[in-house]
Design a protein around this motif. Sequence first.
Motif, mmCIF file in Angstrom:
data_model
loop_
_atom_site.group_PDB
_atom_site.id
_atom_site.type_symbol
_atom_site.label_atom_id
_atom_site.label_comp_id
_atom_site.label_asym_id
_atom_site.label_seq_id
_atom_site.Cartn_x
_atom_site.Cartn_y
_atom_site.Cartn_z
ATOM 1 N N GLU A 56 0.845 -1.192 0.000
ATOM 2 C CA GLU A 56 0.000 0.000 0.000
ATOM 3 C C GLU A 56 0.876 1.235 0.000
ATOM 4 O O GLU A 56 1.725 1.412 0.884
ATOM 5 C CB GLU A 56 -0.937 0.002 1.200
ATOM 6 C CG GLU A 56 -1.951 1.128 1.179
ATOM 7 C CD GLU A 56 -3.050 0.958 2.210
ATOM 8 O OE1 GLU A 56 -3.875 1.876 2.350
ATOM 9 O OE2 GLU A 56 -3.074 -0.102 2.869
ATOM 10 N N ALA A 61 -2.197 7.367 -3.292
ATOM 11 C CA ALA A 61 -2.914 6.315 -2.576
ATOM 12 C C ALA A 61 -3.231 5.173 -3.535
ATOM 13 O O ALA A 61 -4.259 5.186 -4.214
ATOM 14 C CB ALA A 61 -4.189 6.874 -1.954
ATOM 15 N N ASN A 84 -7.094 2.008 -6.452
ATOM 16 C CA ASN A 84 -7.006 3.253 -5.692
ATOM 17 C C ASN A 84 -8.203 3.374 -4.762
ATOM 18 O O ASN A 84 -9.035 2.466 -4.666
ATOM 19 C CB ASN A 84 -6.914 4.467 -6.631
ATOM 20 C CG ASN A 84 -8.127 4.576 -7.556
ATOM 21 O OD1 ASN A 84 -9.147 3.922 -7.356
ATOM 22 N ND2 ASN A 84 -8.015 5.400 -8.578
ATOM 23 N N LYS A 85 -8.300 4.502 -4.066
ATOM 24 C CA LYS A 85 -9.363 4.690 -3.079
ATOM 25 C C LYS A 85 -10.737 4.854 -3.721
ATOM 26 O O LYS A 85 -11.755 4.755 -3.038
ATOM 27 C CB LYS A 85 -9.046 5.915 -2.200
ATOM 28 C CG LYS A 85 -7.904 5.684 -1.219
ATOM 29 C CD LYS A 85 -7.743 6.866 -0.293
ATOM 30 C CE LYS A 85 -6.676 6.588 0.764
ATOM 31 N NZ LYS A 85 -6.498 7.739 1.686
ATOM 32 N N ASP A 87 -11.878 2.847 -5.768
ATOM 33 C CA ASP A 87 -12.244 1.475 -6.147
ATOM 34 C C ASP A 87 -12.167 1.254 -7.652
ATOM 35 O O ASP A 87 -13.047 0.634 -8.266
ATOM 36 C CB ASP A 87 -13.642 1.122 -5.631
ATOM 37 C CG ASP A 87 -13.691 1.069 -4.117
ATOM 38 O OD1 ASP A 87 -12.858 0.355 -3.523
ATOM 39 O OD2 ASP A 87 -14.544 1.752 -3.522
#
Length: 241
Positions: A56, A61, A84-85, A87
């Motif tokens: 990670e 991110a 990534n955040k 999705d």
Amino acid sequence: MKPIPICLLTLLIVLFNSCKPNSNSEIAAAINAAHTKFPQLIIFGIKDYELIRAVEIEKPAVKIHLYELRHSGYTTQNIIVLSNKKDQFYAVPLPSQRFKSYWNFVYDTSSKPVALKPGTFETEVNYALNKLNLADWDERYHVVSEMLGTAWAANIITAADSNKIVDIGANPLDSCNILARQNYNAIISSIHSYEYRMNVFLGNYIIFHLQERNTKKRKESYIKIKTYRVPCVLDVNPINL
């Protein structure tokens, strides 16, 4: 304001979680998409893989998952899934070096009767970075370095490790020695022992050379990756794809 009853709060949490994308299903969908895109490569369903390593990155991110086939006969057939955040997921195949059209090796003159029109390793990596909306060149470079060096555990090559790049035998005219020397001459000049950013990796008998950004095109975000085949490595059931 009246307190929310515990049973109602629990129900809200369950409903919220149920609406969130399931990462396992998203990873499975990304691997299936890679299978559809590259039918010539050995890509199975998610149930045939096991998670080997997860990395990670805080900035940008990004999560990197390395999967390996459970079948012992395909230990060199890996796949990496980046997300990534938001999705967003993308799977990048890491087949053995016998899939030559996909790797697009420098100096490899052997026949490639079947062209992989969808793309190469380099284009797939950049597709993945685009999918994750990474526009900054340095962030993209960082993700690729972590993908190779940390997630896939490829060795970082420095000038002191030049013996890992070339292994010249007694006959300098041997085809293996010629290719090894070509690989060595092409990349050794860019390797410095005390350089902070090391951009040459060796993994699964493949040398990855991440090219520095073209200063004449500072807005260019595309990561150029040259790949070199470590010569004369025995691979079962050779396929010139």
